[in-house]
Design a protein around this motif. Structure first.
Motif, PDB file in Angstrom:
ATOM      1  N   VAL A 160      -5.390  -4.673  -1.281  1.00 56.01           N
ATOM      2  CA  VAL A 160      -4.411  -3.625  -1.578  1.00 56.01           C
ATOM      3  C   VAL A 160      -4.965  -2.681  -2.645  1.00 56.01           C
ATOM      4  N   LEU A 161      -5.601  -3.232  -3.677  1.00 52.99           N
ATOM      5  CA  LEU A 161      -6.180  -2.426  -4.751  1.00 52.99           C
ATOM      6  C   LEU A 161      -7.226  -1.455  -4.213  1.00 52.99           C
ATOM      7  N   VAL A 162      -8.107  -1.945  -3.335  1.00 54.75           N
ATOM      8  CA  VAL A 162      -9.167  -1.097  -2.794  1.00 54.75           C
ATOM      9  C   VAL A 162      -8.582   0.036  -1.959  1.00 54.75           C
ATOM     10  N   VAL A 163      -7.597  -0.271  -1.116  1.00 52.28           N
ATOM     11  CA  VAL A 163      -6.996   0.750  -0.257  1.00 52.28           C
ATOM     12  C   VAL A 163      -6.276   1.797  -1.102  1.00 52.28           C
ATOM     13  N   VAL A 164      -5.531   1.359  -2.109  1.00 50.47           N
ATOM     14  CA  VAL A 164      -4.814   2.301  -2.969  1.00 50.47           C
ATOM     15  C   VAL A 164      -5.802   3.168  -3.737  1.00 50.47           C
ATOM     16  N   TRP A 165      -6.891   2.565  -4.253  1.00 53.49           N
ATOM     17  CA  TRP A 165      -7.904   3.339  -4.974  1.00 53.49           C
ATOM     18  C   TRP A 165      -8.497   4.431  -4.082  1.00 53.49           C
ATOM     19  N   GLN A 166      -8.717   4.104  -2.821  1.00 54.81           N
ATOM     20  CA  GLN A 166      -9.364   5.078  -1.939  1.00 54.81           C
ATOM     21  C   GLN A 166      -8.424   6.193  -1.497  1.00 54.81           C
ATOM     22  N   TYR A 167      -7.155   5.882  -1.258  1.00 57.73           N
ATOM     23  CA  TYR A 167      -6.282   6.863  -0.609  1.00 57.73           C
ATOM     24  C   TYR A 167      -5.167   7.417  -1.484  1.00 57.73           C
ATOM     25  N   ALA A 168      -5.082   7.018  -2.736  1.00 51.69           N
ATOM     26  CA  ALA A 168      -4.088   7.640  -3.631  1.00 51.69           C
ATOM     27  C   ALA A 168      -4.378   9.128  -3.784  1.00 51.69           C
ATOM     28  N   GLY A 169      -5.646   9.502  -3.818  1.00 52.30           N
ATOM     29  CA  GLY A 169      -6.005  10.918  -3.910  1.00 52.30           C
ATOM     30  C   GLY A 169      -5.631  11.697  -2.671  1.00 52.30           C
ATOM     31  N   TYR A 170      -5.668  11.040  -1.524  1.00 49.01           N
ATOM     32  CA  TYR A 170      -5.254  11.694  -0.275  1.00 49.01           C
ATOM     33  C   TYR A 170      -3.766  12.031  -0.322  1.00 49.01           C
ATOM     34  N   SER A 171      -2.964  11.064  -0.765  1.00 51.06           N
ATOM     35  CA  SER A 171      -1.528  11.324  -0.920  1.00 51.06           C
ATOM     36  C   SER A 171      -1.291  12.401  -1.968  1.00 51.06           C
ATOM     37  N   MET A 172      -2.114  12.392  -3.024  1.00 50.53           N
ATOM     38  CA  MET A 172      -1.984  13.398  -4.084  1.00 50.53           C
ATOM     39  C   MET A 172      -2.112  14.812  -3.538  1.00 50.53           C
ATOM     40  N   VAL A 173      -3.090  15.027  -2.655  1.00 46.91           N
ATOM     41  CA  VAL A 173      -3.316  16.365  -2.107  1.00 46.91           C
ATOM     42  C   VAL A 173      -2.090  16.849  -1.335  1.00 46.91           C
ATOM     43  N   ILE A 174      -1.478  15.981  -0.550  1.00 43.35           N
ATOM     44  CA  ILE A 174      -0.286  16.368   0.210  1.00 43.35           C
ATOM     45  C   ILE A 174       0.872  16.670  -0.736  1.00 43.35           C
ATOM     46  N   PHE A 175       1.014  15.863  -1.787  1.00 45.47           N
ATOM     47  CA  PHE A 175       2.077  16.126  -2.755  1.00 45.47           C
ATOM     48  C   PHE A 175       1.827  17.433  -3.509  1.00 45.47           C
ATOM     49  N   VAL A 176       0.570  17.710  -3.843  1.00 45.02           N
ATOM     50  CA  VAL A 176       0.248  18.962  -4.534  1.00 45.02           C
ATOM     51  C   VAL A 176       0.625  20.160  -3.663  1.00 45.02           C
ATOM     52  N   ALA A 177       0.327  20.067  -2.371  1.00 44.56           N
ATOM     53  CA  ALA A 177       0.700  21.158  -1.463  1.00 44.56           C
ATOM     54  C   ALA A 177       2.212  21.368  -1.455  1.00 44.56           C
ATOM     55  N   GLY A 178       2.965  20.273  -1.472  1.00 44.55           N
ATOM     56  CA  GLY A 178       4.417  20.395  -1.515  1.00 44.55           C
ATOM     57  C   GLY A 178       4.909  20.973  -2.827  1.00 44.55           C
ATOM     58  N   LEU A 179       4.296  20.556  -3.934  1.00 42.65           N
ATOM     59  CA  LEU A 179       4.713  21.076  -5.242  1.00 42.65           C
ATOM     60  C   LEU A 179       4.434  22.563  -5.371  1.00 42.65           C
ATOM     61  N   GLN A 180       3.312  23.015  -4.818  1.00 41.30           N
ATOM     62  CA  GLN A 180       2.969  24.432  -4.940  1.00 41.30           C
ATOM     63  C   GLN A 180       3.835  25.323  -4.059  1.00 41.30           C
ATOM     64  N   SER A 181       4.540  24.728  -3.104  1.00 45.23           N
ATOM     65  CA  SER A 181       5.444  25.520  -2.267  1.00 45.23           C
ATOM     66  C   SER A 181       6.803  25.739  -2.916  1.00 45.23           C
ATOM     67  N   VAL A 210       0.831  -1.203   0.000  1.00 48.58           N
ATOM     68  CA  VAL A 210       0.000   0.000   0.000  1.00 48.58           C
ATOM     69  C   VAL A 210       0.867   1.255   0.000  1.00 48.58           C
ATOM     70  N   THR A 211       1.924   1.246   0.803  1.00 52.47           N
ATOM     71  CA  THR A 211       2.800   2.421   0.892  1.00 52.47           C
ATOM     72  C   THR A 211       3.447   2.739  -0.450  1.00 52.47           C
ATOM     73  N   VAL A 212       3.969   1.725  -1.107  1.00 55.76           N
ATOM     74  CA  VAL A 212       4.648   1.941  -2.390  1.00 55.76           C
ATOM     75  C   VAL A 212       3.657   2.385  -3.463  1.00 55.76           C
ATOM     76  N   LEU A 213       2.550   1.641  -3.617  1.00 52.97           N
ATOM     77  CA  LEU A 213       1.610   1.930  -4.694  1.00 52.97           C
ATOM     78  C   LEU A 213       0.836   3.221  -4.444  1.00 52.97           C
ATOM     79  N   GLN A 214       0.376   3.419  -3.228  1.00 56.26           N
ATOM     80  CA  GLN A 214      -0.407   4.617  -2.926  1.00 56.26           C
ATOM     81  C   GLN A 214       0.398   5.883  -3.164  1.00 56.26           C
ATOM     82  N   ASN A 215       1.632   5.895  -2.699  1.00 56.92           N
ATOM     83  CA  ASN A 215       2.452   7.095  -2.868  1.00 56.92           C
ATOM     84  C   ASN A 215       2.970   7.243  -4.289  1.00 56.92           C
ATOM     85  N   GLY A 216       3.215   6.113  -4.956  1.00 57.00           N
ATOM     86  CA  GLY A 216       3.628   6.198  -6.356  1.00 57.00           C
ATOM     87  C   GLY A 216       2.539   6.792  -7.230  1.00 57.00           C
ATOM     88  N   PHE A 217       1.315   6.264  -7.113  1.00 55.30           N
ATOM     89  CA  PHE A 217       0.201   6.810  -7.889  1.00 55.30           C
ATOM     90  C   PHE A 217      -0.148   8.221  -7.425  1.00 55.30           C
TER      91      PHE A 217
END
Length: 310
Positions: free
Chosen positions: A177-198, A95-102
């Motif tokens: 693993v697929l279900v968890v990644v599908w649900q929380y990849a967007g959550y990781s995305m938001v944190i990464f977007v905040a970092g990119l915009q800084s 989950v850690t690898v796939l969620q953060n990668g996606f």
């Protein structure tokens, strides 16, 4: 100031008055109410729970006996417990690898200047707002033997690919693993977007003028400056993966057999199905230790990388 005092008090020696220093730190007693509440709600029950891990308590009988380390030694020889620990580690790492990668790929995509970027951010983040149990039951219907996934395969001429996605021991764990990644990849995305915009745009422009390509800019500029967001995402996903319960129990119940049991589901079964509360609490103590060790090791390593990158 001394002259003013001498004028107002003739015949008396003026004494210089030093203003009192006010402490910049808030009084420590402000935290006492919160600390007492935290101790009452968390610390005391946790300590009492650790005590029960060394007993044979069944959860109902007020009488119980101390058994020392028996529950922990039994745990070491329990094949189901060892298998559950392995499943927990496998799910957490995957989950850690796939969620953060996606999540990172999605963040890089929606951080561009495409017109629909705001709509896409909302759309991709939406699954994280759905309750875990609701998401699990939704996917349980989709992945069932007569669910939408198999019906879709039939509809596009790939009926031979039909599977019992949650009933096959070789596939069930990866469906979780697929279900968890599908649900929380967007959550990781938001944190990464905040970092990119800084990251200042001037840095990108300077790198482009120097002739750096997209991959070079990402590796040499974006990755080091995105280190705090990477640390947060990795910490959240690894801890969430280790403690995972809702999705596993709703999708498979730990089955088929014990093919998808994790430490959390095994704790629930031993406590509320078998009535072995002492043994289940010993499992909970092991889970707590695993989370603490994984969190401390990851935080230490990632913090060192952050300092090196800065």
């Amino acid at each position: 100031m001394t002259t003013d005092l001498q004028e107002r008090l003739p015949g008396r020696t003026a004494v210089a008055v030093r203003p009192r220093r006010r402490s910049s730190a808030p009084p420590w007693w402000f935290i006492v109410p919160a600390l007492l509440l935290f101790a009452f709600v968390v610390l005391v029950p946790s300590a009492r729970g650790v005590y029960y891990a060394f007993t044979d308590w069944d959860g109902l009988d007020p009488g119980f006996a101390l058994v020392g380390l028996h529950n922990f030694t039994e745990l070491l020889g329990d094949d189901d417990a060892r298998q559950a620990i392995w499943h927990t580690v496998l799910i957490a790492v995957s989950v850690t690898v796939l969620q953060n990668g996606f999540g990172l790929l999605l963040a890089l995509g929606v951080n561009s200047m495409i017109r629909t970027r705001n709509f896409l951010r909302v759309l991709l983040f939406a699954p994280a707002m759905i309750a875990q149990i609701v998401t699990a039951y939704l996917w349980r219907n989709l992945l069932g033997p007569d669910g939408a996934v198999n019906s879709l395969l039939d509809g596009i001429g790939l009926g031979s690919w039909r599977q019992d996605w949650l009933g096959d021991p070789k596939l069930a764990l990866w469906m979780i693993v697929l279900v968890v990644v599908w649900q929380y990849a967007g959550y990781s995305m938001v944190i990464f977007v905040a970092g990119l915009q800084s990251i200042p745009k001037e840095i990108y422009e300077a790198a482009a003028i120097d002739g750096s390509g997209p991959i070079r800019r990402f590796w040499s500029i974006v990755r080091p400056l995105l280190a705090p967001a990477i640390t947060i995402n990795l910490m959240l996903s690894i801890i969430g993966g280790i403690k995972l319960f809702d999705q596993v129990y709703a999708l498979t119940g730990g089955g088929p057999g014990h093919a998808t049991d994790t430490i959390s589901t095994l704790i629930y079964k031993d406590a509320f199905t078998l009535g072995e509360f002492g043994y289940s609490i010993a499992l909970a103590v092991v889970l707590t230790v695993i989370v603490a060790i994984a969190s401390a090791a990851q935080y230490t390593g990632l913090s060192r990388n952050e300092r090196a990158a800065s």
